[in-house]
Design a protein around this motif. Structure first.
Motif, PDB file in Angstrom:
ATOM      1  N   ASP A 143       2.909   4.677   7.529  1.00  0.00           N
ATOM      2  CA  ASP A 143       4.211   4.829   6.888  1.00  0.00           C
ATOM      3  C   ASP A 143       4.138   5.625   5.582  1.00  0.00           C
ATOM      4  O   ASP A 143       5.159   5.760   4.891  1.00  0.00           O
ATOM      5  N   GLY A 144       2.956   6.104   5.242  1.00  0.00           N
ATOM      6  CA  GLY A 144       2.809   6.898   4.026  1.00  0.00           C
ATOM      7  C   GLY A 144       2.782   6.087   2.754  1.00  0.00           C
ATOM      8  O   GLY A 144       2.893   6.650   1.654  1.00  0.00           O
ATOM      9  N   VAL A 145       2.630   4.772   2.883  1.00  0.00           N
ATOM     10  CA  VAL A 145       2.600   3.904   1.701  1.00  0.00           C
ATOM     11  C   VAL A 145       1.252   3.996   1.000  1.00  0.00           C
ATOM     12  O   VAL A 145       1.174   4.071  -0.232  1.00  0.00           O
ATOM     13  N   LEU A 146       0.178   3.994   1.778  1.00  0.00           N
ATOM     14  CA  LEU A 146      -1.178   4.031   1.230  1.00  0.00           C
ATOM     15  C   LEU A 146      -1.833   5.377   1.513  1.00  0.00           C
ATOM     16  O   LEU A 146      -1.699   5.923   2.604  1.00  0.00           O
ATOM     17  N   ALA A 147      -2.571   5.861   0.503  1.00  0.00           N
ATOM     18  CA  ALA A 147      -3.311   7.115   0.651  1.00  0.00           C
ATOM     19  C   ALA A 147      -4.777   6.874   0.975  1.00  0.00           C
ATOM     20  O   ALA A 147      -5.496   7.819   1.287  1.00  0.00           O
ATOM     21  N   GLY A 148      -5.217   5.610   0.885  1.00  0.00           N
ATOM     22  CA  GLY A 148      -6.616   5.342   1.158  1.00  0.00           C
ATOM     23  C   GLY A 148      -6.950   3.881   0.974  1.00  0.00           C
ATOM     24  O   GLY A 148      -6.102   3.056   0.596  1.00  0.00           O
ATOM     25  N   LEU A 149      -8.207   3.565   1.255  1.00  0.00           N
ATOM     26  CA  LEU A 149      -8.722   2.199   1.160  1.00  0.00           C
ATOM     27  C   LEU A 149     -10.085   2.231   0.499  1.00  0.00           C
ATOM     28  O   LEU A 149     -10.965   2.992   0.904  1.00  0.00           O
ATOM     29  N   LYS A 150     -10.267   1.413  -0.543  1.00  0.00           N
ATOM     30  CA  LYS A 150     -11.592   1.127  -1.099  1.00  0.00           C
ATOM     31  C   LYS A 150     -11.981  -0.260  -0.596  1.00  0.00           C
ATOM     32  O   LYS A 150     -11.393  -1.259  -1.001  1.00  0.00           O
ATOM     33  N   ASP A 151     -12.951  -0.312   0.288  1.00  0.00           N
ATOM     34  CA  ASP A 151     -13.329  -1.567   0.937  1.00  0.00           C
ATOM     35  C   ASP A 151     -14.583  -2.129   0.283  1.00  0.00           C
ATOM     36  O   ASP A 151     -15.683  -1.618   0.474  1.00  0.00           O
ATOM     37  N   SER A 152     -14.411  -3.181  -0.503  1.00  0.00           N
ATOM     38  CA  SER A 152     -15.538  -3.869  -1.130  1.00  0.00           C
ATOM     39  C   SER A 152     -15.752  -5.243  -0.510  1.00  0.00           C
ATOM     40  O   SER A 152     -16.299  -6.147  -1.143  1.00  0.00           O
ATOM     41  N   GLY A 203      -9.194   3.297  13.583  1.00  0.00           N
ATOM     42  CA  GLY A 203      -7.741   3.404  13.655  1.00  0.00           C
ATOM     43  C   GLY A 203      -7.223   4.666  13.006  1.00  0.00           C
ATOM     44  O   GLY A 203      -6.290   5.313  13.507  1.00  0.00           O
ATOM     45  N   VAL A 204      -7.849   5.041  11.876  1.00  0.00           N
ATOM     46  CA  VAL A 204      -7.444   6.269  11.196  1.00  0.00           C
ATOM     47  C   VAL A 204      -7.808   7.487  12.031  1.00  0.00           C
ATOM     48  O   VAL A 204      -6.999   8.415  12.205  1.00  0.00           O
ATOM     49  N   ARG A 205      -9.008   7.498  12.574  1.00  0.00           N
ATOM     50  CA  ARG A 205      -9.460   8.664  13.337  1.00  0.00           C
ATOM     51  C   ARG A 205      -8.656   8.853  14.631  1.00  0.00           C
ATOM     52  O   ARG A 205      -8.554   9.959  15.146  1.00  0.00           O
ATOM     53  N   ALA A 206      -8.082   7.763  15.133  1.00  0.00           N
ATOM     54  CA  ALA A 206      -7.296   7.858  16.361  1.00  0.00           C
ATOM     55  C   ALA A 206      -5.896   8.404  16.126  1.00  0.00           C
ATOM     56  O   ALA A 206      -5.171   8.671  17.083  1.00  0.00           O
ATOM     57  N   ARG A 207      -5.526   8.560  14.855  1.00  0.00           N
ATOM     58  CA  ARG A 207      -4.184   9.011  14.514  1.00  0.00           C
ATOM     59  C   ARG A 207      -4.246  10.366  13.820  1.00  0.00           C
ATOM     60  O   ARG A 207      -4.619  10.463  12.650  1.00  0.00           O
ATOM     61  N   PRO A 208      -3.877  11.459  14.499  1.00  0.00           N
ATOM     62  CA  PRO A 208      -3.917  12.787  13.871  1.00  0.00           C
ATOM     63  C   PRO A 208      -3.070  12.884  12.610  1.00  0.00           C
ATOM     64  O   PRO A 208      -3.360  13.684  11.718  1.00  0.00           O
ATOM     65  N   ASP A 209      -2.033  12.035  12.504  1.00  0.00           N
ATOM     66  CA  ASP A 209      -1.166  12.094  11.326  1.00  0.00           C
ATOM     67  C   ASP A 209      -1.785  11.407  10.118  1.00  0.00           C
ATOM     68  O   ASP A 209      -1.210  11.446   9.031  1.00  0.00           O
ATOM     69  N   LEU A 210      -2.974  10.787  10.287  1.00  0.00           N
ATOM     70  CA  LEU A 210      -3.621  10.089   9.180  1.00  0.00           C
ATOM     71  C   LEU A 210      -4.860  10.825   8.691  1.00  0.00           C
ATOM     72  O   LEU A 210      -5.737  10.222   8.053  1.00  0.00           O
ATOM     73  N   THR A 211      -4.953  12.109   8.948  1.00  0.00           N
ATOM     74  CA  THR A 211      -6.157  12.855   8.564  1.00  0.00           C
ATOM     75  C   THR A 211      -6.351  12.901   7.050  1.00  0.00           C
ATOM     76  O   THR A 211      -7.459  13.131   6.574  1.00  0.00           O
ATOM     77  N   GLY A 212      -5.305  12.689   6.279  1.00  0.00           N
ATOM     78  CA  GLY A 212      -5.435  12.704   4.823  1.00  0.00           C
ATOM     79  C   GLY A 212      -5.749  11.357   4.226  1.00  0.00           C
ATOM     80  O   GLY A 212      -5.892  11.245   2.999  1.00  0.00           O
ATOM     81  N   PHE A 213      -5.874  10.312   5.044  1.00  0.00           N
ATOM     82  CA  PHE A 213      -6.132   8.956   4.547  1.00  0.00           C
ATOM     83  C   PHE A 213      -7.617   8.805   4.250  1.00  0.00           C
ATOM     84  O   PHE A 213      -8.466   9.082   5.097  1.00  0.00           O
ATOM     85  N   SER A 214      -7.954   8.330   3.050  1.00  0.00           N
ATOM     86  CA  SER A 214      -9.350   8.187   2.616  1.00  0.00           C
ATOM     87  C   SER A 214      -9.847   6.775   2.883  1.00  0.00           C
ATOM     88  O   SER A 214      -9.207   5.807   2.476  1.00  0.00           O
ATOM     89  N   VAL A 215     -11.003   6.670   3.541  1.00  0.00           N
ATOM     90  CA  VAL A 215     -11.623   5.367   3.780  1.00  0.00           C
ATOM     91  C   VAL A 215     -12.972   5.368   3.070  1.00  0.00           C
ATOM     92  O   VAL A 215     -13.891   6.097   3.447  1.00  0.00           O
ATOM     93  N   LEU A 216     -13.089   4.559   2.024  1.00  0.00           N
ATOM     94  CA  LEU A 216     -14.251   4.559   1.145  1.00  0.00           C
ATOM     95  C   LEU A 216     -14.888   3.181   1.121  1.00  0.00           C
ATOM     96  O   LEU A 216     -14.180   2.165   1.056  1.00  0.00           O
ATOM     97  N   THR A 217     -16.212   3.127   1.144  1.00  0.00           N
ATOM     98  CA  THR A 217     -16.892   1.842   1.023  1.00  0.00           C
ATOM     99  C   THR A 217     -17.245   1.583  -0.439  1.00  0.00           C
ATOM    100  O   THR A 217     -17.676   2.484  -1.161  1.00  0.00           O
ATOM    101  N   GLY A 218     -17.059   0.353  -0.861  1.00  0.00           N
ATOM    102  CA  GLY A 218     -17.445  -0.050  -2.206  1.00  0.00           C
ATOM    103  C   GLY A 218     -18.726  -0.849  -2.229  1.00  0.00           C
ATOM    104  O   GLY A 218     -19.078  -1.427  -3.261  1.00  0.00           O
ATOM    105  N   SER A 219     -19.441  -0.874  -1.109  1.00  0.00           N
ATOM    106  CA  SER A 219     -20.675  -1.652  -1.015  1.00  0.00           C
ATOM    107  C   SER A 219     -21.883  -0.753  -1.251  1.00  0.00           C
ATOM    108  O   SER A 219     -22.113   0.206  -0.504  1.00  0.00           O
TER     109      SER A 219
END
Length: 311
Positions: free
Chosen positions: A159-168, A181-197
């Protein structure tokens, strides 16, 4: 600098050096930022857990953001934590840190009161509606006692609410669910998935992470930048060896005696002791009421640094 989509690479959660009087030590903060930039990092995250945001009064939070944003002068994107218990309080922080120049905000789920996934989603929607910059979710259940559900994160991303996730969270399986889930959605190519570990960066990158937000990168930014590069070039053996070196160095977070201090005091005390030993910050003090490390515990930090090839 416009906020990159997706944000990639190493984005350290910058420590906040303090004076013995527990004020922000601006000269030390500037040296720390220079140390991180020289180490090749790709962004800076201020007012996170490693930045002791929970301990800093609002005037000190704003000073940290203003200092870092002014100093980097657009060289790197600066993200700022807007971390508080309720939506209204978070929005107050969003206004402050964005006025100070932050290019994105990093926001946890509400805490203190018990929350439901529907309330978490509502929280992020209201924060995003009131934020002039992108909002990244911060999944840190040890601090807020709520694990962000993958389906909520993905729905908010769609829905364009979040631009990314910092997962700690340290939950690699849950992290992989979000990445898939992000990779399966072409419309989410700009979403950042970052690990905090700090200890599973190579594994997170292998399943598709865009980057990492490791507190230990304050101490060894070059190591995490090297690890990021090795993961991207597919040199698995060298990446594993570098990750294992960093895992051994991360042992510093456990130097504090658990009979007299909590894990936060031990970990942040160790990071700051290491930065002090490296001559980057003037004073290793942590915010009250955290318990300082003993000289013997600081000596153990130094031995771990030497074993990792740091001086």
């Amino acid at each position: 600098m416009p906020f990159p989509a997706p944000l990639t690479g190493v984005v350290p959660p910058v420590c906040t050096p303090l004076t013995p009087e527990h004020e922000v030590d601006v000269p030390s903060l500037l040296r720390l930022v220079d140390h991180l930039v020289a180490g090749g990092v790709h962004g800076l995250f201020v007012l996170g857990s490693s930045g002791e945001a929970a301990f800093l009064p609002d005037r000190q939070r704003r000073l940290v953001v203003e200092t870092v944003v002014s100093h980097v002068a657009g060289q790197l994107p600066v993200l700022a934590g807007a971390i508080d218990m309720t939506t209204a309080r978070v929005l107050d922080h969003v206004r402050e840190v964005t006025a100070a120049g932050a290019r994105a905000v990093v926001v946890t789920a509400p805490f203190y009161t018990r929350t439901h996934p529907a309330e978490i989603a509502r929280h992020y929607r209201r924060v995003a509606a009131g934020s002039p910059v992108p909002v990244l979710a911060y999944d840190i259940p040890t601090a807020v006692h709520t694990k962000l559900p993958a389906d909520v994160v993905l729905d908010l991303a769609a829905d364009g609410v979040l631009a990314g996730l910092k997962d700690s969270s340290g939950d690699l399986a849950g992290f992989r669910t979000v990445v898939s889930g992000v990779r399966a959605r072409p419309d989410l190519t700009g979403f950042s998935v970052l690990t905090g570990s700090e200890v599973i960066v190579d594994a997170a990158m292998a399943v598709g992470a865009d980057g990492s937000v490791p507190g230990l990168a304050n101490v060894d930014p070059e190591g995490y930048v090297r690890l990021d590069r090795l993961c991207r070039t597919g040199d698995r053996d060298a990446a594993r060896a570098e990750q294992e070196r960093l895992c051994a160095l991360f042992g510093m977070v456990g130097v504090g005696d658990p009979a007299r201090m909590g894990g936060n005091s031990s970990a942040l005390g160790a990071f700051k002791a290491a930065l002090h030993l490296r001559g980057i910050i003037d004073c290793p003090v942590t915010a009250e009421p955290q318990v300082p490390l003993s000289p013997e515990e600081v000596e153990r930090v130094g031995k771990l640094m030497a074993a990792a090839g740091l001086s």
